[in-house]
Enzyme design. Structure first.
Site, PDB file in Angstrom:
ATOM      1  N   GLY A 159       0.964  -1.002  -0.281  1.00 14.35           N
ATOM      2  CA  GLY A 159      -0.110  -0.752   0.271  1.00 14.35           C
ATOM      3  C   GLY A 159       0.742   0.909   0.090  1.00 14.35           C
ATOM      4  N   CYS A 160       2.128   1.316   0.145  1.00 11.86           N
ATOM      5  CA  CYS A 160       2.960   2.146   0.864  1.00 11.86           C
ATOM      6  C   CYS A 160       3.300   2.672  -0.373  1.00 11.86           C
ATOM      7  CB  CYS A 160       3.872   2.195   1.962  1.00 11.86           C
ATOM      8  SG  CYS A 160       3.170   2.097   3.726  1.00 11.86           S
TER       9      CYS A 160
END
Length: 156
Positions: free
Chosen positions: A45-46
């Protein structure tokens, strides 16, 4: 600590950046600042979120916004993450998580069945006077940059 709210004064801080400089929020008065808190460098996600900011940085800059990513990873981790994904904005190292806590983004999460403390995915838009202009408390990394651009266009 709870999240800050629009109208709150953004707490000042000084953190080390990927380029070796120190970034002090109060030195950025007169400019709009986007502070995005994220859990870990180089995680799925990052990566999506960081690359989306990278790809939209020109549009954000054209609207007068400076972007900074913050988590509790160290500068060396941030440099590797920046190099791997050709990030074009600074990541700030808050290794003692003091800034993350003051901004209400230090939370307990379940990761691989373990409870760990880390930065939550929270974003703040700080106005030129140093006040919180907008808060995104539950970020979907795949659409977040578009949400920010839409808000900036709606308030222009």
């Amino acid at each position: 600590m709870p999240l800050l709210a629009p109208g709150d004064k953004a707490p000042d801080f000084t953190l080390n950046a990927t380029d070796g400089s120190e970034i002090t929020l109060s030195d950025l008065r007169g400019q709009r600042v986007l502070l995005y808190f994220y859990p870990r460098d180089d995680t799925p996600g990052c990566i999506i979120e960081a690359c989306s900011f990278r790809d939209n940085l020109g549009q954000l800059a054209a609207r007068g916004v400076n972007v900074y990513g913050i988590n509790d990873d160290d500068v060396d981790s941030h440099r590797r993450f920046t190099a791997r994904y050709d990030l074009n904005f600074p990541l700030l190292a808050d290794t003692d998580h003091g800034v993350i806590e003051v901004y209400g983004a230090w939370v307990r999460k379940e990761i691989r069945g373990r409870g760990v403390m880390c930065a939550d995915r929270v974003t703040y838009l700080i106005d030129p006077n140093g006040d919180v202009e907008h808060v995104w408390p539950a970020v979907d990394p795949s659409v977040h940059a578009d949400e920010i651009l839409s808000l900036l266009d709606a308030t222009a």
